[in-house]
Design a protein around this motif. Sequence first.
Motif, PDB file in Angstrom:
ATOM      1  N   LEU A 195      -7.387  16.650  -2.405  1.00 40.31           N
ATOM      2  CA  LEU A 195      -6.247  15.876  -2.880  1.00 40.31           C
ATOM      3  C   LEU A 195      -5.838  16.309  -4.285  1.00 40.31           C
ATOM      4  O   LEU A 195      -6.667  16.684  -5.101  1.00 40.31           O
ATOM      5  N   SER A 196      -4.542  16.216  -4.547  1.00 43.98           N
ATOM      6  CA  SER A 196      -4.040  16.491  -5.890  1.00 43.98           C
ATOM      7  C   SER A 196      -4.404  15.322  -6.800  1.00 43.98           C
ATOM      8  O   SER A 196      -4.730  14.227  -6.320  1.00 43.98           O
ATOM      9  N   PRO A 197      -4.353  15.514  -8.116  1.00 46.44           N
ATOM     10  CA  PRO A 197      -4.643  14.408  -9.034  1.00 46.44           C
ATOM     11  C   PRO A 197      -3.773  13.181  -8.762  1.00 46.44           C
ATOM     12  O   PRO A 197      -4.264  12.050  -8.815  1.00 46.44           O
ATOM     13  N   VAL A 253      -3.012   7.632  -6.241  1.00 48.76           N
ATOM     14  CA  VAL A 253      -2.407   6.778  -5.217  1.00 48.76           C
ATOM     15  C   VAL A 253      -3.480   6.219  -4.295  1.00 48.76           C
ATOM     16  O   VAL A 253      -3.482   5.021  -3.960  1.00 48.76           O
ATOM     17  N   LEU A 254      -4.413   7.062  -3.879  1.00 47.29           N
ATOM     18  CA  LEU A 254      -5.489   6.615  -2.991  1.00 47.29           C
ATOM     19  C   LEU A 254      -6.327   5.529  -3.654  1.00 47.29           C
ATOM     20  O   LEU A 254      -6.699   4.544  -3.022  1.00 47.29           O
ATOM     21  N   GLY A 255      -6.624   5.709  -4.933  1.00 46.15           N
ATOM     22  CA  GLY A 255      -7.404   4.704  -5.651  1.00 46.15           C
ATOM     23  C   GLY A 255      -6.701   3.360  -5.684  1.00 46.15           C
ATOM     24  O   GLY A 255      -7.320   2.312  -5.486  1.00 46.15           O
ATOM     25  N   LEU A 256      -5.393   3.367  -5.889  1.00 45.98           N
ATOM     26  CA  LEU A 256      -4.633   2.119  -5.914  1.00 45.98           C
ATOM     27  C   LEU A 256      -4.505   1.517  -4.518  1.00 45.98           C
ATOM     28  O   LEU A 256      -4.526   0.293  -4.344  1.00 45.98           O
ATOM     29  N   MET A 257      -4.377   2.376  -3.516  1.00 45.60           N
ATOM     30  CA  MET A 257      -4.369   1.883  -2.132  1.00 45.60           C
ATOM     31  C   MET A 257      -5.674   1.164  -1.809  1.00 45.60           C
ATOM     32  O   MET A 257      -5.687   0.097  -1.199  1.00 45.60           O
ATOM     33  N   ALA A 258      -6.790   1.772  -2.224  1.00 52.30           N
ATOM     34  CA  ALA A 258      -8.098   1.195  -1.921  1.00 52.30           C
ATOM     35  C   ALA A 258      -8.305  -0.132  -2.628  1.00 52.30           C
ATOM     36  O   ALA A 258      -9.100  -0.958  -2.183  1.00 52.30           O
ATOM     37  N   GLN A 259      -7.598  -0.350  -3.728  1.00 53.54           N
ATOM     38  CA  GLN A 259      -7.673  -1.644  -4.409  1.00 53.54           C
ATOM     39  C   GLN A 259      -6.869  -2.705  -3.669  1.00 53.54           C
ATOM     40  O   GLN A 259      -6.967  -3.897  -3.974  1.00 53.54           O
ATOM     41  N   GLY A 260      -6.050  -2.289  -2.702  1.00 53.71           N
ATOM     42  CA  GLY A 260      -5.274  -3.233  -1.919  1.00 53.71           C
ATOM     43  C   GLY A 260      -3.839  -3.388  -2.381  1.00 53.71           C
ATOM     44  O   GLY A 260      -3.154  -4.314  -1.948  1.00 53.71           O
ATOM     45  N   SER A 278       0.750  12.526   2.827  1.00 49.83           N
ATOM     46  CA  SER A 278      -0.041  13.720   2.537  1.00 49.83           C
ATOM     47  C   SER A 278      -1.525  13.403   2.491  1.00 49.83           C
ATOM     48  O   SER A 278      -2.362  14.158   2.998  1.00 49.83           O
ATOM     49  N   ILE A 279      -1.870  12.259   1.895  1.00 50.73           N
ATOM     50  CA  ILE A 279      -3.277  11.844   1.803  1.00 50.73           C
ATOM     51  C   ILE A 279      -3.881  11.686   3.193  1.00 50.73           C
ATOM     52  O   ILE A 279      -4.962  12.200   3.498  1.00 50.73           O
ATOM     53  N   LEU A 280      -3.177  10.946   4.050  1.00 49.04           N
ATOM     54  CA  LEU A 280      -3.689  10.705   5.402  1.00 49.04           C
ATOM     55  C   LEU A 280      -3.846  12.000   6.172  1.00 49.04           C
ATOM     56  O   LEU A 280      -4.805  12.173   6.937  1.00 49.04           O
TER      57      LEU A 280
END
Length: 211
Positions: free
Chosen positions: A148-150, A155-162, A185-187
């Motif tokens: 993943l790009s920075p 974005v993934l970190g914020l998604m995981a926070q809900g 892109s992450i998925l």
Amino acid sequence: MRIVIAEDNVLLREGLILLLEDVGHEIVSVVGSGPEIVPTLLEHRPDVAVLDVRLPPGFRDEGLRAAIEARKLIPGLPLLVLSQYVEESYAAELLGQGASGIGYLLKDRVGHIEEFQDALERVAAGGTALDPEVVSQLMSRRDPLDALSPREREVLGLMAQGLDNPTIATTLFITERSVSKHIGSILAKLNLPPSDSGHRRVLAVLAYLNA
């Protein structure tokens, strides 16, 4: 909401009671040890339970064990677990029971009243609330995330926070369209199937983090 609290620290326990009752929630029961938790939850069937990880008699993982057992007996029971420190193994084990209606916060987060209330309401509604420090440590030990790009990691970190797409966009000062593209892109990079907006997307990410 009807809430059960499991916390042995008197000051924190009383603070939680005052905080939650002040905004209109009902505290249906308060317990201070691990063995009391499951019977209390079975009796009251609360809308959400707030549990400390470490409780008497052993001060090890009594709250976590009770949380896992309660979810088996009451599927989908919303649980918000509090911990003094980031304990990755506890977070991973709790998420292994299914991330819907699960929260894991550091106790320091309780002092951020609006954040704590938001996390509690999100968990009670079947969503997910992970402390940013927990997310950071879970992500830091996942080699596949190197793809993943920075920005995608942010974005993934914020998604995981809900957090939802508009909130992510505001936090990162980008457009919602950009957020959607990053998520796609992450998925794809993590070999996760596309999912709809809302906590279903978060569950897919958390399932990967806990794999």
